[in-house]
Enzyme design. Structure first.
Site, short mmCIF file in Angstrom:
data_model
loop_
_atom_site.label_atom_id
_atom_site.label_comp_id
_atom_site.label_asym_id
_atom_site.label_seq_id
_atom_site.Cartn_x
_atom_site.Cartn_y
_atom_site.Cartn_z
N CYS A 111 14.04 3.63 49.42
CA CYS A 111 14.85 4.80 49.10
C CYS A 111 15.92 4.38 48.10
O CYS A 111 16.52 3.32 48.24
CB CYS A 111 15.50 5.33 50.38
SG CYS A 111 16.53 6.78 50.14
N LEU A 112 16.14 5.24 47.12
CA LEU A 112 17.16 4.95 46.12
C LEU A 112 18.56 4.89 46.73
O LEU A 112 19.45 4.27 46.16
CB LEU A 112 17.11 5.98 44.99
CG LEU A 112 15.82 5.97 44.17
CD1 LEU A 112 15.82 7.11 43.17
CD2 LEU A 112 15.60 4.64 43.49
N GLY B 25 11.06 9.81 43.80
CA GLY B 25 11.60 11.05 44.32
C GLY B 25 13.11 10.96 44.43
O GLY B 25 13.68 9.87 44.49
N HIS C 183 9.35 12.37 52.80
CA HIS C 183 10.58 11.58 52.65
C HIS C 183 11.70 12.45 52.07
O HIS C 183 12.82 12.47 52.60
CB HIS C 183 10.28 10.39 51.74
CG HIS C 183 11.45 9.51 51.45
ND1 HIS C 183 11.55 8.23 51.94
CD2 HIS C 183 12.56 9.71 50.70
CE1 HIS C 183 12.69 7.68 51.51
NE2 HIS C 183 13.31 8.57 50.75
N GLU C 184 11.40 13.16 50.99
CA GLU C 184 12.43 13.95 50.32
C GLU C 184 12.85 15.16 51.15
O GLU C 184 14.05 15.49 51.19
CB GLU C 184 11.97 14.37 48.92
CG GLU C 184 11.66 13.23 47.98
CD GLU C 184 12.76 12.19 47.83
OE1 GLU C 184 13.96 12.52 47.97
OE2 GLU C 184 12.43 11.02 47.57
N HIS D 267 15.43 14.21 53.58
CA HIS D 267 16.78 14.11 53.01
C HIS D 267 17.51 15.46 53.11
O HIS D 267 18.71 15.50 53.37
CB HIS D 267 16.73 13.70 51.54
CG HIS D 267 16.68 12.24 51.29
ND1 HIS D 267 17.69 11.38 51.68
CD2 HIS D 267 15.75 11.47 50.68
CE1 HIS D 267 17.39 10.14 51.30
NE2 HIS D 267 16.20 10.17 50.71
N GLN E 44 21.29 13.23 47.53
CA GLN E 44 21.43 11.86 47.04
C GLN E 44 22.32 11.77 45.81
O GLN E 44 22.78 10.69 45.45
CB GLN E 44 20.06 11.25 46.73
CG GLN E 44 19.23 11.00 47.97
CD GLN E 44 17.90 10.37 47.61
OE1 GLN E 44 16.96 11.08 47.29
NE2 GLN E 44 17.86 9.04 47.66
#
Length: 157
Positions: free
Chosen positions: A88-89, A46, A130-131, A134, A51
């Site tokens: 997480c990226l 994701g 999660h997304e 963000h 991000q």
């Protein structure tokens, strides 16, 4: 399409709430294509627009069934509970245990700006939660139980 730079924890843009998308534009179409390519290049499941430095309510997710584009996502229902490792990226090399709903129902606009609903369980439910967080300026580390631990890059979400 292009690979975009993923913003890392500590970048103030990751702590800001995003604006809704009112209409699809050529720039937003390019952003979505770039986000999908960037997510795949980084071996993620994701990626949210902040991000990559864009404060718009757009996420892309792929848990193995092809990419899902979610514009202005809103979680309508959630139930159950799952606990598992989450990464997480924007926080490379780290993961931690996070409790999330095991089921979510969400409403969103797809890439054609059509209203859609999705019901998700397990990894997809986790990824949606999660997304969406963000987009509200939150990182998963706010929910980690017991601290972060090191992971190999291919283990990250």
């Amino acid at each position: 399409m292009a690979i975009r730079t993923i913003r890392l924890q500590g970048d103030p843009i990751l702590n800001k709430a995003c604006r809704e998308v009112a209409e699809m534009t050529p720039r937003l179409k390019t952003l979505i294509e770039d986000m999908i390519e960037t997510m795949y290049e980084a071996n993620g499941v994701g990626l949210a627009a902040p991000q990559v430095g864009i404060l718009r309510r757009i996420v892309v997710i792929d848990v193995g069934d092809g990419p899902i584009v979610m514009i202005n996502p809103e979680i309508l229902e959630s139930s159950g509970e799952q606990s598992g490792d989450e990464g997480c990226l924007s926080i490379p090399g780290k993961a931690g245990i996070v409790v999330r709903p095991n089921y979510v129902k969400a409403k969103f606009l797809n890439g054609e700006m059509t209203v859609c609903e999705i019901e998700a369980t397990e990894l997809l439910a986790r990824a949606i939660c999660h997304e969406v967080e963000h987009l509200d300026g939150h990182l998963y580390v706010e929910k980690v139980i017991g601290g972060l631990h090191d992971v190999q890059p291919e283990d990250e979400e």
